[in-house]
Design an enzyme around this catalytic site. Structure first.
Site, mmCIF file in Angstrom:
data_model
loop_
_atom_site.group_PDB
_atom_site.id
_atom_site.type_symbol
_atom_site.label_atom_id
_atom_site.label_comp_id
_atom_site.label_asym_id
_atom_site.label_seq_id
_atom_site.Cartn_x
_atom_site.Cartn_y
_atom_site.Cartn_z
ATOM 1 N N GLY A 179 0.710 -1.154 -0.105
ATOM 2 C CA GLY A 179 0.097 -0.007 -0.043
ATOM 3 C C GLY A 179 0.769 1.157 -0.127
ATOM 4 O O GLY A 179 1.826 1.433 -0.857
ATOM 5 N N GLY A 180 0.533 2.304 0.894
ATOM 6 C CA GLY A 180 1.424 3.494 0.998
ATOM 7 C C GLY A 180 2.686 3.259 1.286
ATOM 8 O O GLY A 180 3.454 4.153 0.710
ATOM 9 N N GLY A 414 18.881 6.748 -35.191
ATOM 10 C CA GLY A 414 18.344 7.836 -34.017
ATOM 11 C C GLY A 414 19.041 7.597 -32.874
ATOM 12 O O GLY A 414 19.011 8.520 -31.908
ATOM 13 N N ALA A 415 19.475 6.554 -32.668
ATOM 14 C CA ALA A 415 20.197 6.362 -31.478
ATOM 15 C C ALA A 415 21.375 7.151 -31.129
ATOM 16 O O ALA A 415 21.990 7.747 -29.981
ATOM 17 C CB ALA A 415 20.744 4.769 -31.185
HETATM 18 C C1 HXC Z 1 -2.355 -2.259 11.974
HETATM 19 C C2 HXC Z 1 -0.963 -4.248 11.579
HETATM 20 C C3 HXC Z 1 -0.953 -3.933 10.167
HETATM 21 C C4 HXC Z 1 -1.741 -2.810 9.702
HETATM 22 C C5 HXC Z 1 0.508 -5.678 10.506
HETATM 23 N N1 HXC Z 1 0.013 -5.054 11.654
HETATM 24 N N2 HXC Z 1 -0.109 -4.840 9.371
HETATM 25 N N3 HXC Z 1 -1.589 -3.465 12.279
HETATM 26 N N4 HXC Z 1 -2.529 -2.335 10.558
HETATM 27 N N5 HXC Z 1 -2.025 -2.515 8.281
HETATM 28 C C6 HXC Z 1 0.098 -5.715 12.889
HETATM 29 C C7 HXC Z 1 -0.234 -7.140 13.162
HETATM 30 O O1 HXC Z 1 -1.489 -7.012 13.585
HETATM 31 C C8 HXC Z 1 0.858 -7.889 14.170
HETATM 32 O O2 HXC Z 1 0.555 -6.988 15.260
HETATM 33 C C9 HXC Z 1 2.243 -6.811 13.669
HETATM 34 O O3 HXC Z 1 1.754 -5.772 13.086
HETATM 35 C C10 HXC Z 1 3.156 -7.988 12.840
HETATM 36 O O4 HXC Z 1 1.769 -8.465 11.588
HETATM 37 P P1 HXC Z 1 1.985 -10.118 11.205
HETATM 38 O O5 HXC Z 1 0.734 -10.134 10.369
HETATM 39 O O6 HXC Z 1 2.023 -10.600 12.546
HETATM 40 O O7 HXC Z 1 3.468 -9.978 10.514
HETATM 41 P P2 HXC Z 1 3.776 -10.943 9.154
HETATM 42 O O8 HXC Z 1 3.372 -12.108 9.423
HETATM 43 O O9 HXC Z 1 5.485 -10.809 9.145
HETATM 44 O O10 HXC Z 1 3.161 -10.165 7.801
HETATM 45 C C11 HXC Z 1 3.468 -8.780 7.749
HETATM 46 C C12 HXC Z 1 2.471 -8.260 6.666
HETATM 47 C C13 HXC Z 1 1.049 -8.541 7.302
HETATM 48 C C14 HXC Z 1 2.673 -9.041 5.298
HETATM 49 C C15 HXC Z 1 2.808 -6.720 6.484
HETATM 50 O O11 HXC Z 1 1.022 -7.900 8.381
HETATM 51 C C16 HXC Z 1 0.047 -7.834 6.260
HETATM 52 O O12 HXC Z 1 -0.370 -8.297 5.172
HETATM 53 N N6 HXC Z 1 -0.457 -6.717 6.812
HETATM 54 C C17 HXC Z 1 -1.744 -5.855 6.117
HETATM 55 C C18 HXC Z 1 -0.897 -5.257 4.828
HETATM 56 C C19 HXC Z 1 -2.285 -4.361 4.084
HETATM 57 O O13 HXC Z 1 -3.009 -4.781 3.613
HETATM 58 N N7 HXC Z 1 -2.195 -3.067 4.663
HETATM 59 C C20 HXC Z 1 -2.869 -2.049 4.134
HETATM 60 C C21 HXC Z 1 -2.525 -1.506 2.734
HETATM 61 S S1 HXC Z 1 -3.506 -0.305 2.301
HETATM 62 P P3 HXC Z 1 0.939 -8.122 16.676
HETATM 63 O O14 HXC Z 1 0.288 -7.305 17.613
HETATM 64 O O15 HXC Z 1 0.405 -9.408 16.431
HETATM 65 O O16 HXC Z 1 2.329 -8.033 16.766
HETATM 66 C C22 HXC Z 1 -2.835 1.144 2.421
HETATM 67 C C23 HXC Z 1 -3.508 2.151 2.136
HETATM 68 C C24 HXC Z 1 -2.542 3.423 1.588
HETATM 69 O O17 HXC Z 1 -1.726 1.217 2.774
HETATM 70 C C25 HXC Z 1 -2.677 3.293 0.197
HETATM 71 C C26 HXC Z 1 -2.183 4.644 -0.507
HETATM 72 C C27 HXC Z 1 -2.112 4.450 -2.106
#
Ligand code: HXC
Length: 520
Positions: A179-180, A414-415
């Protein structure tokens, strides 16, 4: 006296409290999560900053900032710092701003407060006109904060754009980023990744599966190998966090602090007049035999120090930073070892972006030309070669920085024009005696202009010889002044150094306009 004692105690308590609060912030998401981070081969945000910056130079800001969300029980989960470590320090004595996502705190995800920490640093870097480095290891928008997080990203993105072309912005991907946390890097000047521990994708494998049914691993979707070889999104990758951060220090040393500061000058012990007799035999006798253009770059640059960018992507063109006389230059060179150094869409885009970076930051460009033309075929044409090739032509044409060009062998079609020729703004254009500057190679040329002789092998051979003797040399171009001089290869470093010294005060005024319309 009692009063004095109690005053001393009070002060000690106050100082202890500060230490306790600092310690709590430094503990991030706690020992267990730090252990997990280490077990994955990753360093913590603060460990990374320590490696990036000069020892003891880091000044941290906002370590007590907490999020203000109360959704989903978040009011009970607050960690000082809120998932990002920000501040500034120095790299070899020069100021650099930095933010490092802390994956141990809510996965490094971005909240409103977290975003405000980053934008504060972005604003300060812009005001101080110093580079900014972002270390990413984060799961995107803090899901519990919803639109407040999206707003936060928007604020970061906008500042990336405001700072573009004013201060260097470097993004280092050191964990899973979605994402961001990939879009902000995409708007910065450089993206680097750590192999096997970092990923970049707009949407992760789970979302991909839900939406398209495609099953793909994180590595296949957005690992370092994907982005340094196939997509070209990343400019390089490194074995581990330590190597990566040390290389970032090396990169920063090449970069100006901002668009008005001029290139940094480091002491150099390499004589600018150094001759390289081996270059006199670099180009093989057989014009179709390749040679490694990197050898020329390494022999021309100070101490053979070359920071190559996008080395594994579009290898038919080589780009990167080096120094001549202690001052940074950007090298752009066709690579005869890969596809004969032809220009295709990927090579054109890769070089165009680099040329624009150099021009924006007043870094002179040295171009080495050995190019048989643009790559023909439906694959390239359907992929928009016309527009992509135009990007490089446009980029060179709009340069106001010193452009020194050396044609080592082929400069066809052209290059020839595109590769910083005199006509598009080359300041000093040299050719080696082995240069062949023409519309095309002998075979293609003879088959077109002497089509009626095609059945007659003797006639064709004679025509080919005639064409080669007349056109496949630097002299037709030199006779017109398109080439300023034909130089001995062994003298290349000295001639380039002198040209660059002469061009130090180069000034070009362009007509006023809002901005150009690069063929994106
Ligand atoms: C809140 C989050 C989080 C999120 C992870 N965590 N992503 N908390 N918001 N987006 C937290 C988890 O709950 C967890 O907390 C800790 O971080 C570690 O995450 P895990 O999943 O246990 O780790 P891992 O297995 O290594 O996976 C990492 C990951 C996965 C691949 C990043 O967490 C994931 O897919 N997260 C979501 C990604 C996503 O879709 N984000 C939104 C994108 S949209 P605890 O407490 O258990 O340690 C976006 C919008 C902006 O960004 C776009 C603008 C163009």
């Amino acid at each position: 006296m009692a009063a004095g004692d109690s005053g001393g105690h009070g002060m000690k308590d106050i100082l202890d409290k500060l230490e306790r609060r600092r310690a709590a912030a430094r503990a991030g998401g706690g020992a267990k999560r730090i252990e997990t981070q280490h077990a994955r081969g990753k360093l913590t945000a603060r460990e990374r900053i320590e490696l990036l910056l000069d020892t003891g130079s880091f000044e941290e800001f906002d370590m007590f900032v907490e999020h203000r969300s109360s959704e989903f029980g978040m009011e009970k989960q607050k960690i000082p710092g809120d998932g990002v470590v920000t501040g500034w320090g120095t790299v070899n004595g020069r100021a650099v701003f930095v933010f490092a996502k802390d994956f141990t705190v809510f996965g490094g995800s971005l909240s409103e407060a977290h975003a405000a920490k980053i934008t504060k640093i972005q604003d300060m870097a812009l005001k101080a006109r110093a580079p900014i480095v972002g270390l990413f290891d984060a799961g995107g928008a803090r899901i519990q904060e919803g639109v407040a997080a999206l707003g936060g990203y928007g604020e970061v993105f906008k500042r990336n754009v405001i700072a573009s072309g004013v201060i260097p912005q470097i993004s280092v991907i050191m964990g899973p980023c979605a994402g961001g946390d990939v879009y902000s890097p995409a708007m910065t000047d450089f993206i680097f990744m750590v192999r096997d521990t970092s990923y970049m994708f707009v949407t992760g494998p789970d979302v991909v599966k839900t939406v398209t049914n495609e099953v793909v691993t994180a590595e296949e979707l957005g690992g370092a190998s994907v982005h340094t070889t196939r997509s070209g999104v990343a400019d390089g990758s490194f074995e581990n966090d330590v190597d990566c951060l040390l290389q970032m220090r090396r990169l920063v040393d090449f970069l100006p602090a901002n668009n008005a500061a001029g290139v940094p000058e480091w002491p150099s012990f390499d004589d600018v007049a150094r001759e390289e007799p081996s270059l006199d035999t670099l180009v093989p006798d057989n014009p179709n035999k390749p040679y490694d253009i990197r050898e020329l770059i390494l022999k021309v640059a100070d101490e053979g120090d070359f920071f190559e960018l996008s080395a594994a992507y579009a290898k038919n063109i080589v780009i990167g930073f080096g120094r001549i006389g202690g001052r940074t230059v950007g090298f752009v060179a066709n690579q005869p070892m890969v596809l004969a150094g032809v220009l295709d869409s990927d090579a054109s885009r890769k070089a165009a972006r680099f040329v624009r970076f150099c021009d924006a930051f007043e870094i002179p460009i040295v171009t080495f030309v050995d190019v048989p033309g643009f790559l023909p075929g439906t694959d390239q044409e359907y992929g928009g070669l016309i527009k992509h090739g135009a990007k490089l032509l446009f980029a060179y044409s709009q340069c106001t920085v010193p452009l020194v060009t050396v044609i080592t062998r082929k400069a066809f079609g052209g290059a020839y024009d595109v590769m910083a020729s005199k006509h598009v703004g080359g300041d000093v254009n040299y050719a080696w005696p082995t240069a062949q500057i023409a519309v095309m190679g002998a075979k293609g040329a003879v088959e077109i202009i002497f089509r009626s002789d095609i059945g007659d092998a003797d006639k064709i051979a004679a025509r080919t010889k005639e064409y080669e003797e007349r056109f496949l040399s630097p002299f037709v171009a030199a006779e017109r002044g398109y080439i300023d001089d034909v130089i001995m290869p062994s003298q290349t470093r000295r001639r380039i150094a002198r040209a660059l010294a002469m061009l130090r005060g180069k000034r070009v005024e362009w007509p006023g306009r809002k901005h150009d319309n690069l063929p994106v």
